[in-house]
Each structure stands twice: as structure tokens, then as C-alpha cells.
Design a protein around this motif. Sequence first.
Motif, mmCIF file in Angstrom:
data_model
loop_
_atom_site.group_PDB
_atom_site.id
_atom_site.type_symbol
_atom_site.label_atom_id
_atom_site.label_comp_id
_atom_site.label_asym_id
_atom_site.label_seq_id
_atom_site.Cartn_x
_atom_site.Cartn_y
_atom_site.Cartn_z
ATOM 1 N N ASN A 1 16.184 5.683 -3.593
ATOM 2 C CA ASN A 1 15.241 5.109 -4.601
ATOM 3 C C ASN A 1 14.743 3.709 -4.016
ATOM 4 O OD1 ASN A 1 15.753 6.508 -6.964
ATOM 5 N ND2 ASN A 1 17.525 5.438 -7.350
ATOM 6 N N ARG A 2 14.272 3.916 -2.628
ATOM 7 C CA ARG A 2 13.608 2.913 -1.798
ATOM 8 C C ARG A 2 12.089 2.920 -2.151
ATOM 9 N NH1 ARG A 2 16.912 1.187 2.459
ATOM 10 N NH2 ARG A 2 19.198 1.086 1.562
ATOM 11 N N GLY A 3 11.549 2.059 -3.030
ATOM 12 C CA GLY A 3 10.094 1.957 -3.201
ATOM 13 C C GLY A 3 9.517 2.877 -3.892
ATOM 14 N N ASP A 4 8.098 2.840 -4.058
ATOM 15 C CA ASP A 4 7.446 3.795 -4.667
ATOM 16 C C ASP A 4 6.850 4.959 -3.565
ATOM 17 O OD1 ASP A 4 5.096 2.526 -3.421
ATOM 18 O OD2 ASP A 4 4.922 1.536 -5.371
ATOM 19 N N ALA A 5 5.956 5.854 -4.039
ATOM 20 C CA ALA A 5 5.314 6.844 -3.156
ATOM 21 C C ALA A 5 4.534 6.436 -1.771
ATOM 22 C CB ALA A 5 4.529 7.858 -3.808
ATOM 23 N N LYS A 6 3.877 5.143 -2.254
ATOM 24 C CA LYS A 6 2.980 4.734 -1.187
ATOM 25 C C LYS A 6 3.748 3.886 -0.178
ATOM 26 C CE LYS A 6 -0.921 1.640 -0.724
ATOM 27 N NZ LYS A 6 -1.898 0.577 -0.977
ATOM 28 N N GLN A 7 4.808 3.301 -0.647
ATOM 29 C CA GLN A 7 5.469 2.534 0.351
ATOM 30 C C GLN A 7 6.430 3.759 1.145
ATOM 31 O OE1 GLN A 7 7.729 0.054 -2.966
ATOM 32 N NE2 GLN A 7 6.838 -1.605 -2.214
ATOM 33 N N ARG A 8 6.963 4.616 0.736
ATOM 34 C CA ARG A 8 7.722 5.707 1.360
ATOM 35 C C ARG A 8 6.952 6.248 2.246
ATOM 36 N NH1 ARG A 8 10.526 6.524 -3.716
ATOM 37 N NH2 ARG A 8 9.051 8.346 -4.313
ATOM 38 N N SER A 9 5.461 6.461 2.100
ATOM 39 C CA SER A 9 4.572 7.197 2.955
ATOM 40 C C SER A 9 4.274 6.066 4.173
ATOM 41 C CB SER A 9 3.286 7.371 2.204
ATOM 42 O OG SER A 9 2.471 8.031 3.131
ATOM 43 N N GLU A 10 4.173 4.730 3.839
ATOM 44 C CA GLU A 10 3.994 3.966 4.990
ATOM 45 C C GLU A 10 5.185 3.772 5.774
ATOM 46 O OE1 GLU A 10 1.189 2.304 5.942
ATOM 47 O OE2 GLU A 10 0.384 3.408 4.603
ATOM 48 N N LYS A 11 6.423 3.814 5.229
ATOM 49 C CA LYS A 11 7.738 3.680 5.860
ATOM 50 C C LYS A 11 7.933 5.028 6.739
ATOM 51 C CE LYS A 11 11.816 2.327 7.032
ATOM 52 N NZ LYS A 11 12.876 1.975 5.892
ATOM 53 N N VAL A 12 7.572 6.130 6.338
ATOM 54 C CA VAL A 12 7.640 7.351 7.109
ATOM 55 C C VAL A 12 6.694 7.163 8.439
ATOM 56 C CG1 VAL A 12 7.011 9.872 7.019
ATOM 57 C CG2 VAL A 12 8.275 8.924 5.453
ATOM 58 N N LYS A 13 5.487 6.834 8.167
ATOM 59 C CA LYS A 13 4.677 6.469 9.218
ATOM 60 C C LYS A 13 5.020 5.687 10.112
ATOM 61 C CE LYS A 13 0.586 7.800 6.667
ATOM 62 N NZ LYS A 13 -0.781 7.008 5.789
ATOM 63 N N SER A 14 5.695 4.803 9.901
ATOM 64 C CA SER A 14 6.513 3.487 10.641
ATOM 65 C C SER A 14 7.548 4.110 11.418
ATOM 66 C CB SER A 14 6.866 2.329 9.754
ATOM 67 O OG SER A 14 5.776 1.741 9.172
ATOM 68 N N LEU A 15 8.223 4.933 10.915
ATOM 69 C CA LEU A 15 9.429 5.796 11.664
ATOM 70 C C LEU A 15 8.968 6.600 12.582
ATOM 71 C CD1 LEU A 15 11.435 6.724 8.527
ATOM 72 C CD2 LEU A 15 12.287 5.237 10.303
ATOM 73 N N MET A 16 7.448 7.371 12.353
ATOM 74 C CA MET A 16 7.080 8.279 13.575
ATOM 75 C C MET A 16 6.918 7.185 14.645
ATOM 76 S SD MET A 16 6.989 11.510 12.664
ATOM 77 C CE MET A 16 5.713 12.209 13.362
ATOM 78 N N GLU A 17 6.056 6.042 14.485
ATOM 79 C CA GLU A 17 5.650 5.026 15.382
ATOM 80 C C GLU A 17 6.900 4.747 16.132
ATOM 81 O OE1 GLU A 17 3.337 1.843 14.087
ATOM 82 O OE2 GLU A 17 1.621 3.220 13.614
ATOM 83 N N ALA A 18 8.141 4.674 15.552
ATOM 84 C CA ALA A 18 9.380 4.016 16.130
ATOM 85 C C ALA A 18 9.939 4.954 16.982
ATOM 86 C CB ALA A 18 10.096 3.579 15.223
ATOM 87 N N ILE A 19 9.684 6.222 16.830
ATOM 88 C CA ILE A 19 10.175 7.344 17.734
ATOM 89 C C ILE A 19 9.190 7.511 18.758
ATOM 90 C CG2 ILE A 19 11.947 7.934 16.250
ATOM 91 C CD1 ILE A 19 10.291 10.458 15.370
ATOM 92 N N GLY A 20 8.045 7.275 18.680
ATOM 93 C CA GLY A 20 6.978 7.679 19.622
ATOM 94 C C GLY A 20 6.222 9.137 19.300
ATOM 95 N N LEU A 21 6.122 9.353 17.839
ATOM 96 C CA LEU A 21 5.539 10.782 17.622
ATOM 97 C C LEU A 21 4.370 10.395 16.971
ATOM 98 C CD1 LEU A 21 8.355 13.258 16.638
ATOM 99 C CD2 LEU A 21 6.980 13.306 18.477
ATOM 100 N N ASP A 22 3.395 11.186 16.987
ATOM 101 C CA ASP A 22 1.892 11.132 16.448
ATOM 102 C C ASP A 22 2.234 11.124 14.913
ATOM 103 O OD1 ASP A 22 -0.936 11.106 15.410
ATOM 104 O OD2 ASP A 22 -1.424 11.372 17.507
ATOM 105 N N LYS A 23 1.364 10.216 14.044
ATOM 106 C CA LYS A 23 1.496 10.413 12.702
ATOM 107 C C LYS A 23 0.935 11.630 12.082
ATOM 108 C CE LYS A 23 -0.182 6.342 12.387
ATOM 109 N NZ LYS A 23 -0.873 4.939 11.820
ATOM 110 N N ARG A 24 -0.017 12.161 12.846
ATOM 111 C CA ARG A 24 -0.877 13.461 12.591
ATOM 112 C C ARG A 24 0.238 14.727 12.274
ATOM 113 N NH1 ARG A 24 -5.003 13.975 17.137
ATOM 114 N NH2 ARG A 24 -3.182 13.477 18.311
ATOM 115 N N PHE A 25 1.349 14.532 12.955
ATOM 116 C CA PHE A 25 2.247 15.444 13.130
ATOM 117 C C PHE A 25 3.067 15.822 11.537
ATOM 118 C CE2 PHE A 25 2.619 15.263 18.025
ATOM 119 C CZ PHE A 25 1.478 15.683 18.071
ATOM 120 N N LEU A 26 3.079 14.683 10.882
ATOM 121 C CA LEU A 26 3.940 14.705 9.455
ATOM 122 C C LEU A 26 3.838 15.835 8.645
ATOM 123 C CD1 LEU A 26 3.283 11.155 8.463
ATOM 124 C CD2 LEU A 26 5.430 12.029 8.883
ATOM 125 N N LYS A 27 2.786 16.594 8.745
ATOM 126 C CA LYS A 27 2.858 17.901 7.881
ATOM 127 C C LYS A 27 3.065 19.278 8.721
ATOM 128 C CE LYS A 27 0.839 15.617 4.581
ATOM 129 N NZ LYS A 27 1.170 15.434 3.358
#
Length: 626
Positions: free
Chosen positions: A431-457
Motif C-alpha cells: 500500500n505505498r502511494g496511489d496509482a500515480k505515485q507508484r507509476s512515478e516510483k517505477v519510472k524512478s527505479l528504471m532510472e536507478a538501474i540504467g534502463l529506459d522508461k520506454r521499456f516498462l510495457k
Amino acid sequence: MVTATDLLRVEDLGISFTTMGGPIHAVRNASLRVLPGKVTALVGESGSGKSVTSQAVMGILPNTANVRGRILFSDPATPGKTVDLLEMPVDGEEIRAIRGSRIAKIFQEPMTSLSPLHTIGNQIGEVLAIHTDLPKAERRARTEEMLGLVGFKNPKRAHDMYSFELSGGLRQRAMIAMALICRPALLVADEPTTALDVTIQAQILQLLRELQQKLNMAMLLITHDLGVVANVADEVVVMYHGEVMEAGTVEDIFRNPSHPYLKGLMAAVPHFDMKPGERLKALREIPINVEHLLGRKKEVAPKGDVLLEVRDLSKSFVTRSSGWFGKSEPPVKAVDGVSFDIKRGECLGLVGESGCGKTTVSKILMRALTPDSGSVIYHGANGPIDVLKAEGDDLRTLRTKIQMVFQDPVSSLSPRMTIENVLSEPLEIHNRGDAKQRSEKVKSLMEAIGLDKRFLKRYPHSFSGGQRQRIGIARAIALGPDLVVCDEPVSALDVSVQAQILNLLKDLQKNLGLTYLFISHNLAVVDYMADRIAVMYAGRIVELAPREVLMRKPVHPYTRALLAAVPFPDLNRPLDFGEIRATSVLEKGWAPQFRADEQDSLSPADLGDGHFVLARRNVDARELRP
């Protein structure tokens, strides 16, 4: 033109695969040779075309492959006759007579290459049944002889065992026995030691070298481990993106590397001579960014405090001798009185062979297994929590504060979930944050590991092994843990990708204040990552010391044997196979002060400066120092 001295010669080999998006060129104009009785090593990263080249030699390429060039084989059994393997029909009698009999192959993963439904003897004997007219009794005798030759202590018993009853090292020996049962002229070994411990790897390398000389057999060794190449190969061929970058004798390749790719591969290998703070030189650096990572610690907690306290862990497993209703054997102690502390902000390395209890300890820490006895205390910001008895809110806290990175990046990610789903799942569960916050967190995680955010799908299958492992790391840090248990996180990766992942883990530790328990059988990797190292043998920690002390001045004979078994990518430091004893007889050669008897049991002896070694209680610590 094949020469009289060449057993196998590959000329201008080109392999492409037809796909919806157009042809994929896996191998481009590759040429190499294998001399009789010699070892040619084929070196390169995943995707460089090594395994595809070996499949072409064996005639087992998929139907979608388009092949051109020549693969010339001069069988010593038919002097003066040279055949082009590519001109033979794929399933014709000619290639089938050669495949498995005159040219044999050891595959990379023995667990998936061996049938779980048939005994080891049945599978090895099947090769003889296909290629010879020997009666059943003779086939069994030959099979048992070969099992003994590859190091099985009781060949008769091993003949009737199944693959799941064997350790990784024994399964690999069974694969070698299957490949060698017809005494081939050429053995194609595809990463035969990748997933094995250093001591087992050294035994397999020694075995292959002895059998090669005894049977006068040539070998095409496919590997990315330059340490293995330096100790086994006569000639080396370096591949990159399907092309041969450099080829020559092992002396030329290691002493005078000329191609930048080969120099880059050598610089990516962790070694024991690295200076404090020196980074591995990955071929392709990962641009990471943790600045926008939600949950990033504003102030990193001070180092030195104990984060996890483990005391007297023990765990036994009951096995059966045979069948569902067979007589139970005595319980096997997988973990036997293990104690250690993990300090906040440090990396504790845990090393040892398969079966020593490393992964069992990690599963107990993660509450995936319940120990027979012992305690595990987590010292969090809100006070200590008993890990083994935690319930309710305490258990939910532990689930967020202790995370794990698994060994196999393929099976640890669901093939039915997109990367966005994989990374957001732990946030949804807790239960961490709402849908928008979780989406931002996921994008931040991708940046943290050096992968492009376009790969999320995308789904996991569309990523390489190294990228999948980065995704596994991102999932582990999603909830902002204090402790990350890394269970062999780079053992299945190439040296160049391995360097990326190790550098990433170091950067994340520094920026996020993470604490690691780093489990590995690769001592050079542990030397690069760890601040302190604990060595496990037969369920017990036999030595624990700061990294520089353990690597430079090991005391316990098992630690010294482990270090002796590490293959260096250096021709001036060859493996001393005479020093590497089989695990089963290792303990018999230990000095008396390291062996328990009826009068005196073993306990950790303090040698000072955080250096402990398991020895007899009544032995003076000064006698143990080298």
C-alpha cells in the motif's frame, strides 16, 4: 583448404535467422580451426555467436537458420577423408553417425539437458545403443567404467540414480560421461563449468584435461571465463557480434592482446590484485540516476552498528535411501551452529561450495525456511525484531526491510507480467502511494538501474540476462530496504555484464545506504564486493575475517584450498591441480588443530582484528597463525 593437421576447420561461416522484422545475422564470415589433441577456446559475451557456431558444427541448428560457408571435419578414424558437415542432410544417416559418436557435445545446463524420467545409466547407455551393436550387459559395463572414469565413487549405484538426486558437479560429470562414452575425436564443451563452484570447476577442468590427453581428443571449449581459458586452452578465438575479432595461440592472446574488445574483456574481470576503491571497467557503463528515487534515504545511517544478529542457526533435512517408502537415512545437517553479525552499511560476503549451507542460511533469514534452533534479530530504526517469531506489523516491517536478489534472473521474473507490473507489485502489496505515485516510483527505479522508461510495457523475455538481473535488483530496492540478500546474483552472467551489475550494486549501496549479504562461490567477485568475508564448509563457518586479511593471510586449510582453486586470467599464475583435492577427501588432509575428535570439539578462535577461525577449543590461537 583444410590442412593435414586440422581436425576441424570452419571457413567463412555465416548464420542468419529469418524473423518478421528481417534477417538477424548471428555469425558473419567466421573462420577457426581445431587441431588434433588440442584445445581451442571460443571466447565472447552472450549473443556473440559462440553457441550458434557450436550448433552448426553439431548439425543441430533450428530450421529457421540460414547457413553458408564450410565446416570441414577430418576424422582420424578415416585417414585421408575430409567431409563438409554443412553439405550433409540435417537428419541424414551421415551426420547422425558422426554426431554423438565422433563429435560429441557437453551442454551448458546439465539439469535441463538430462531427462528427469530416466536413470543416468539409461541415458548414457542410450548413446551406445544408437552407435554400437553391443549387448545390454556390455553397454552397462562400459557405462559404469566411464562413470568411474569421470569421478563417480560408486559407478554401480550412480548408474541407477536420477539426475535430480545428483549435485550440480555430479550432473556435469554425468554429461561428460555421456559425451565421451563413444570416445569421440572432437568434444564441443559449451560453458561446461559456468554454474559450478571453484573447487568443482577445478576438478572438472582437471578431468577434461586428463581425459583429453588419455583419449587423444580435441576440444572446442566455449566459455566467457578468461581464467578457464588461460589454464586449459592451446589456441583462442575471440568473437564479438558474430565476427572473429582476434585469434591466435594462448600465449599471443594473453601476453599481446591487440583488439580493443579483448583488452576490454580482460579489464572487466575482477581479480585479487585490485587496489582499494578501484572499479571494474565494464565494456558498457550503466548511466544510473538515484536522485529521483522515492524512498531514498536523506541521511545514511552511521556504519558500524549491527543491523542483523545471527546466533547458532541449525537446520537438518531428512532424506530417503530409495523409493517413496524407503528407509529414512539419518538427518543431514545443512546448517550447523552458524553465527555472524552484519553491520549497517557493510557488505558481508558468504562463500563456499554447493551444499555447504549458504542458500539455506539466506532462506532462513528471509523466513522461507524454519530452522531447528537459533535466533535472528533485526535491529531496525524502531527497535529490535525477532525475525523467526515476528507476526503482524513486525512481519510486514521485515518484509519491506529485508529483500532478496535471486541467482537466476529468468525464473525469478514472471513471464506473464510486464516490467511495470513487476516493479509496482511490491508497492501495491504494501500500500505505498496511489496509482500515480507508484507509476512515478517505477519510472524512478528504471532510472536507478540504467534502463529506459520506454521499456516498462515490455515482458521479461525481451531483455538480456544482465538487463533482467537489473530489473530484479530494482524490484528488491523498490520498498527502500535496509538489507539486501544477494544470492549468486552474477554467477550466470558474462564477465562484461557481471562488471556492470557489480558496479551497479556498489553504486546503489553508496547512494542508498544499503547493507548486503553477498552469497557467491566466486572468490574474486566477493573480494571486489565485500568488506568482511565468512567461509562456509559442511554447514559451519570455518573462517571469518576482513576481506584483505582473509585474501592475503588465510588460516583455515579449506579457505586456502578455495583460493588455490580460483583460475586466474594470467599465464604466469596457472592452477596447481595437485593442490586441489576433492571435497570428500579434503578434511582428511587438514592439520589436527582444525579437526574435532572425541576429547576436543571445535569453536571459533579469535586471532585478533576481527579474524576468527574454527579450531579445537584447547589450541592456542598463536599456533593457528600462518
